[in-house]
Design a protein around this motif. Sequence first.
Motif, PDB file in Angstrom:
ATOM      1  N   LEU A  40       0.829  -1.206   0.000  1.00 17.24           N
ATOM      2  CA  LEU A  40       0.000   0.000   0.000  1.00 17.24           C
ATOM      3  C   LEU A  40       0.866   1.260   0.000  1.00 17.24           C
ATOM      4  CD1 LEU A  40      -2.835   1.431   0.395  1.00 17.24           C
ATOM      5  CD2 LEU A  40      -2.342   1.310   2.848  1.00 17.24           C
ATOM      6  N   PHE A  41       1.846   1.306   0.905  1.00 22.06           N
ATOM      7  CA  PHE A  41       2.663   2.512   1.035  1.00 22.06           C
ATOM      8  C   PHE A  41       3.581   2.703  -0.169  1.00 22.06           C
ATOM      9  CE2 PHE A  41       2.105   1.887   5.838  1.00 22.06           C
ATOM     10  CZ  PHE A  41       0.990   2.698   5.848  1.00 22.06           C
ATOM     11  N   ALA A  42       4.072   1.604  -0.728  1.00 20.92           N
ATOM     12  CA  ALA A  42       4.904   1.712  -1.940  1.00 20.92           C
ATOM     13  C   ALA A  42       4.068   2.277  -3.090  1.00 20.92           C
ATOM     14  CB  ALA A  42       5.481   0.348  -2.313  1.00 20.92           C
ATOM     15  N   GLU A  43       2.804   1.829  -3.191  1.00 20.07           N
ATOM     16  CA  GLU A  43       1.912   2.352  -4.234  1.00 20.07           C
ATOM     17  C   GLU A  43       1.634   3.834  -4.020  1.00 20.07           C
ATOM     18  OE1 GLU A  43      -1.488  -0.223  -3.973  1.00 20.07           O
ATOM     19  OE2 GLU A  43      -0.532  -1.822  -5.141  1.00 20.07           O
ATOM     20  N   ARG A  44       1.423   4.228  -2.765  1.00 19.36           N
ATOM     21  CA  ARG A  44       1.151   5.644  -2.463  1.00 19.36           C
ATOM     22  C   ARG A  44       2.377   6.499  -2.787  1.00 19.36           C
ATOM     23  NH1 ARG A  44      -3.284   4.112  -2.275  1.00 19.36           N
ATOM     24  NH2 ARG A  44      -4.792   4.415  -0.619  1.00 19.36           N
ATOM     25  N   SER A  45       3.554   5.971  -2.495  1.00 17.78           N
ATOM     26  CA  SER A  45       4.780   6.702  -2.801  1.00 17.78           C
ATOM     27  C   SER A  45       4.885   6.938  -4.312  1.00 17.78           C
ATOM     28  CB  SER A  45       5.990   5.919  -2.296  1.00 17.78           C
ATOM     29  OG  SER A  45       7.187   6.585  -2.639  1.00 17.78           O
ATOM     30  N   GLN A  46       4.578   5.901  -5.088  1.00 20.07           N
ATOM     31  CA  GLN A  46       4.599   6.023  -6.555  1.00 20.07           C
ATOM     32  C   GLN A  46       3.565   7.037  -7.031  1.00 20.07           C
ATOM     33  OE1 GLN A  46       4.062   1.904  -7.863  1.00 20.07           O
ATOM     34  NE2 GLN A  46       5.925   2.083  -9.068  1.00 20.07           N
ATOM     35  N   GLN A  47       2.380   6.994  -6.425  1.00 18.88           N
ATOM     36  CA  GLN A  47       1.321   7.929  -6.801  1.00 18.88           C
ATOM     37  C   GLN A  47       1.788   9.368  -6.581  1.00 18.88           C
ATOM     38  OE1 GLN A  47      -1.825   9.001  -4.032  1.00 18.88           O
ATOM     39  NE2 GLN A  47      -3.360   8.348  -5.519  1.00 18.88           N
ATOM     40  N   ARG A  48       2.381   9.622  -5.413  1.00 17.35           N
ATOM     41  CA  ARG A  48       2.833  10.987  -5.115  1.00 17.35           C
ATOM     42  C   ARG A  48       3.949  11.399  -6.061  1.00 17.35           C
ATOM     43  NH1 ARG A  48      -0.398  11.895  -0.496  1.00 17.35           N
ATOM     44  NH2 ARG A  48      -2.016  10.486  -1.240  1.00 17.35           N
ATOM     45  N   GLY A  49       4.813  10.458  -6.426  1.00 19.73           N
ATOM     46  CA  GLY A  49       5.863  10.752  -7.397  1.00 19.73           C
ATOM     47  C   GLY A  49       5.261  11.137  -8.743  1.00 19.73           C
ATOM     48  N   GLN A  50       4.220  10.422  -9.140  1.00 16.16           N
ATOM     49  CA  GLN A  50       3.530  10.709 -10.395  1.00 16.16           C
ATOM     50  C   GLN A  50       2.875  12.095 -10.328  1.00 16.16           C
ATOM     51  OE1 GLN A  50       0.425   7.858 -11.419  1.00 16.16           O
ATOM     52  NE2 GLN A  50      -0.479   9.379 -12.797  1.00 16.16           N
ATOM     53  N   PHE A  51       2.181  12.380  -9.225  1.00 11.84           N
ATOM     54  CA  PHE A  51       1.538  13.691  -9.064  1.00 11.84           C
ATOM     55  C   PHE A  51       2.585  14.802  -9.094  1.00 11.84           C
ATOM     56  CE2 PHE A  51      -2.491  12.242  -6.529  1.00 11.84           C
ATOM     57  CZ  PHE A  51      -2.933  11.566  -7.652  1.00 11.84           C
ATOM     58  N   ALA A  52       3.718  14.556  -8.438  1.00  8.34           N
ATOM     59  CA  ALA A  52       4.789  15.555  -8.410  1.00  8.34           C
ATOM     60  C   ALA A  52       5.272  15.828  -9.830  1.00  8.34           C
ATOM     61  CB  ALA A  52       5.945  15.085  -7.526  1.00  8.34           C
ATOM     62  N   GLY A  53       5.386  14.779 -10.627  1.00 13.59           N
ATOM     63  CA  GLY A  53       5.790  14.934 -12.027  1.00 13.59           C
ATOM     64  C   GLY A  53       4.804  15.774 -12.808  1.00 13.59           C
ATOM     65  N   GLU A  54       3.499  15.548 -12.563  1.00 15.08           N
ATOM     66  CA  GLU A  54       2.461  16.322 -13.246  1.00 15.08           C
ATOM     67  C   GLU A  54       2.538  17.796 -12.845  1.00 15.08           C
ATOM     68  OE1 GLU A  54      -1.219  14.433 -12.144  1.00 15.08           O
ATOM     69  OE2 GLU A  54      -0.719  12.561 -13.183  1.00 15.08           O
ATOM     70  N   VAL A  55       2.732  18.039 -11.545  1.00 14.88           N
ATOM     71  CA  VAL A  55       2.813  19.419 -11.059  1.00 14.88           C
ATOM     72  C   VAL A  55       4.062  20.102 -11.619  1.00 14.88           C
ATOM     73  CG1 VAL A  55       3.075  20.877  -9.011  1.00 14.88           C
ATOM     74  CG2 VAL A  55       1.429  19.001  -8.986  1.00 14.88           C
ATOM     75  N   ALA A  56       5.180  19.380 -11.627  1.00 13.51           N
ATOM     76  CA  ALA A  56       6.428  19.944 -12.155  1.00 13.51           C
ATOM     77  C   ALA A  56       6.266  20.309 -13.632  1.00 13.51           C
ATOM     78  CB  ALA A  56       7.574  18.942 -11.980  1.00 13.51           C
ATOM     79  N   ALA A  57       5.599  19.439 -14.389  1.00 12.51           N
ATOM     80  CA  ALA A  57       5.372  19.710 -15.815  1.00 12.51           C
ATOM     81  C   ALA A  57       4.498  20.951 -15.984  1.00 12.51           C
ATOM     82  CB  ALA A  57       4.710  18.498 -16.478  1.00 12.51           C
TER      83      ALA A  57
END
Length: 151
Positions: A40-57
Amino acid sequence: MMNNEQAIDKLQYLLGTLKDGEKGFSQAAEHADADSLKTLFAERSQQRGQFAGEVAAKIQSMGGDADKGGSVGAALHRTWLNVRDSLTGKGDYAVVAESERGEDVAIQNYQDVLNDAELPAELRSFVEGQYTQVKVSHDQIRDLKHSMKPD
């Protein structure tokens, strides 16, 4: 209406929140004992990484510098405080409780941005899309905590 620089600053604030969450969830996954929690936590970490990428873009598309990191605001609103120190050997309940606390702050930070009446409509819908998913995550972790007994 907020200017471009102010809009970028709001996104920087969320970027700091998301990067913090990515790291926090990664550490939570390391400290959890149950495999289901590690997953669960590994998936959440990936999700936040993905969101961070979207925000950075989004920041870059607006002419901002995503590498600049969050402003002072993000430092004042750390979602995860020294997870590694606070969780070592504390058991799964403590890891879940700390994760919930981190999610509480993430929700607050998103609400801070969404509560700004001058946020441009296009940005608002982008931020709301992420906020909805952060809220789902928060509620899942909160319910999980309530289903567990403290050690």
